[in-house]
Design an enzyme around this catalytic site. Structure first.
Site, PDB file in Angstrom:
ATOM      1  N   ARG A 130      65.974  14.876  18.122  1.00  0.00           N
ATOM      2  CA  ARG A 130      67.212  16.100  18.058  1.00  0.00           C
ATOM      3  C   ARG A 130      68.193  16.228  19.074  1.00  0.00           C
ATOM      4  NH1 ARG A 130      61.882  19.799  17.897  1.00  0.00           N
ATOM      5  NH2 ARG A 130      61.343  17.985  18.928  1.00  0.00           N
ATOM      6  N   THR A 173      50.522  12.875  22.323  1.00  0.00           N
ATOM      7  CA  THR A 173      50.697  13.787  23.425  1.00  0.00           C
ATOM      8  C   THR A 173      50.662  15.282  23.010  1.00  0.00           C
ATOM      9  OG1 THR A 173      53.136  13.515  22.715  1.00  0.00           O
ATOM     10  CG2 THR A 173      52.484  12.272  24.654  1.00  0.00           C
TER      11      THR A 173
HETATM   12  O1  C5P Z   1      63.461  15.282  18.476  1.00  0.00           O
HETATM   13  P1  C5P Z   1      62.558  14.506  19.528  1.00  0.00           P
HETATM   14  O2  C5P Z   1      63.404  13.782  20.398  1.00  0.00           O
HETATM   15  O3  C5P Z   1      61.457  15.384  20.094  1.00  0.00           O
HETATM   16  O4  C5P Z   1      61.787  13.464  18.467  1.00  0.00           O
HETATM   17  C1  C5P Z   1      60.852  12.623  18.977  1.00  0.00           C
HETATM   18  C2  C5P Z   1      60.131  11.865  18.041  1.00  0.00           C
HETATM   19  O5  C5P Z   1      58.954  11.290  18.448  1.00  0.00           O
HETATM   20  C3  C5P Z   1      59.699  12.525  16.921  1.00  0.00           C
HETATM   21  O6  C5P Z   1      59.743  11.722  15.560  1.00  0.00           O
HETATM   22  C4  C5P Z   1      58.190  12.815  16.928  1.00  0.00           C
HETATM   23  O7  C5P Z   1      57.348  12.807  15.851  1.00  0.00           O
HETATM   24  C5  C5P Z   1      57.924  11.274  17.668  1.00  0.00           C
HETATM   25  N1  C5P Z   1      56.762  11.407  18.785  1.00  0.00           N
HETATM   26  C6  C5P Z   1      56.593  12.479  19.798  1.00  0.00           C
HETATM   27  N2  C5P Z   1      55.505  12.516  20.440  1.00  0.00           N
HETATM   28  C7  C5P Z   1      54.449  11.545  20.257  1.00  0.00           C
HETATM   29  C8  C5P Z   1      54.592  10.737  19.156  1.00  0.00           C
HETATM   30  C9  C5P Z   1      55.699  10.741  18.544  1.00  0.00           C
HETATM   31  O8  C5P Z   1      57.474  13.278  19.947  1.00  0.00           O
HETATM   32  N3  C5P Z   1      53.513  11.810  21.051  1.00  0.00           N
END
Ligand code: C5P
Length: 251
Positions: free
Chosen positions: A227, A136
Site C-alpha cells: 500500500r 505474522t
Molecule cells: O500493503 P502492505 O505493504 O501491508 O502489503 C504487504 C503484503 O505482504 C500483502 O500482500 C500481504 O498479504 C503480504 N504479507 C504480509 N504479512 C505476512 C505475509 C504476507 O503482509 N506475514
C-alpha cells in the site's frame, strides 16, 4: 569462499531487492502500475486476491511489460498436489513462489525435486522457492489453539530449518525474525520480509513494522511493500524513496 549464490545476491541492487505487492482487483490497474514501476523495482508480488480474480493472465501481463513475478499463493496440500502446482508456477516463468513450511518436510522435498526435474527436462529457469514459517498475523494464543505449544519465535526457527533441510531457497518472515533465522540457517538462506513501512508513512493494518533501512541492516534479502507504493499519489516517487531508505540501511 563466497558461493555463487552469495555472489549473485551481494550484487543485487536495492532496487532489485524491492518487491511491490500488487493487491489490486483489476488488470487495467496492474497494467498502469507495472508500466510505471517496472524500471523502479525488482519484482511484483501476485497474491491470492489478484490471482483469484485474474489468474495466470495477471502474471503474463506483468511479464509482457517487462516485470518479474513473485507468485505468493502459499501452497499447502498433499506433497503431489503442491509439487504439481509448483511445476505450473515454474512453467509460468515466475521468478519466485512460496509454500507453507507447515505442509511438511515431505511436501517441500517433493516440490524441490519436481521443480528441479522440470527445469532440467524443459530447460526452464529455476525459480526461487520459499516457504512461509508462521504467518505474522498469528500470535502465541493462536498457535496454542492449533496445538503448537512453545514460543512463536521457536516455531519460526524450527520451520525455517525444516525449509532448509528440504532444499528450498529461503523463507518469508517478519523482519523481527530475521536475526534468529539468519543465525540458525546461515548467510546463503534467502529471507523475504513484508511488514515494511517507510519512515514517514501510514502503518495501515500492519502491527509490527520495520523501516526499509532497518530491514536491510538486519540482513533481509528482499522486502515486500504494498500500500505505501500502490496507494501513493505518486507511486514512482514512493518507490524511489523506499529504495533510498534501503540504500541508507545497507551502508
Ligand atoms: O500493503 P502492505 O505493504 O501491508 O502489503 C504487504 C503484503 O505482504 C500483502 O500482500 C500481504 O498479504 C503480504 N504479507 C504480509 N504479512 C505476512 C505475509 C504476507 O503482509 N506475514
Amino acid at each position: 569462499m563466497a558461493s555463487n549464490l552469495e555472489l549473485v545476491r551481494s550484487r543485487l541492487s536495492m532496487r532489485e531487492r524491492l518487491i511491490v505487492a500488487l493487491d489490486v482487483d483489476h488488470l487495467e490497474h496492474v497494467k498502469q502500475l507495472v508500466r510505471l514501476l517496472a524500471p523502479e523495482v525488482g519484482m511484483f508480488k501476485v497474491g491470492k486476491q489478484l490471482f483469484t480474480c485474474a489468474g495466470p493472465q495477471a502474471v503474463r501481463l506483468i511479464q509482457e511489460i517487462g516485470g518479474e513475478v513473485f507468485l505468493d499463493l502459499k501452497f499447502h496440500d498433499i506433497p503431489t498436489t503442491v509439487a504439481k502446482a509448483a511445476v505450473e508456477a515454474t512453467r509460468l516463468g515466475v521468478k519466485m513462489f512460496n509454500v507453507h513450511a507447515s505442509g511438511s518436510l515431505e511436501m517441500m522435498r517433493a516440490t524441490v525435486k519436481e521443480v528441479h526435474r522440470i527445469c532440467r527436462q524443459e530447460k526452464r529457469r529455476q525459480p526461487i522457492m520459499l516457504a512461509v514459517t508462521v504467518l505474522t498475523s498469528l500470535n502465541q494464543d493462536d498457535l496454542k489453539r492449533v496445538g503448537v505449544d512453545g514460543k512463536v519465535a521457536d516455531q519460526v526457527v524450527r520451520l525455517a530449518l525444516l525449509t532448509k533441510e528440504a532444499g528450498m531457497d529461503g523463507v518469508v518472515a517478519s523482519p523481527h525474525e530475521v536475526t534468529d533465522i539468519r543465525s540458525a540457517c546461515g548467510r546463503r538462506f534467502i529471507i523475504v520480509t513484508p511488514g515494511i513501512r517507510p519512515v514517514a508513512g501510514n502503518r495501515n493494518d500492519q502491527q509490527r513494522v520495520m523501516t526499509p533501512g532497518d530491514a536491510v541492516a538486519a540482513g533481509v534479502d528482499y522486502i515486500v511493500v504494498g500500500r505505501p507504493i500502490v496507494e501513493a499519489k505518486d507511486p514512482v516517487a514512493a518507490a524511489r524513496e523506499i529504495v533510498a531508505e534501503m540504500e541508507s540501511g545497507g551502508r
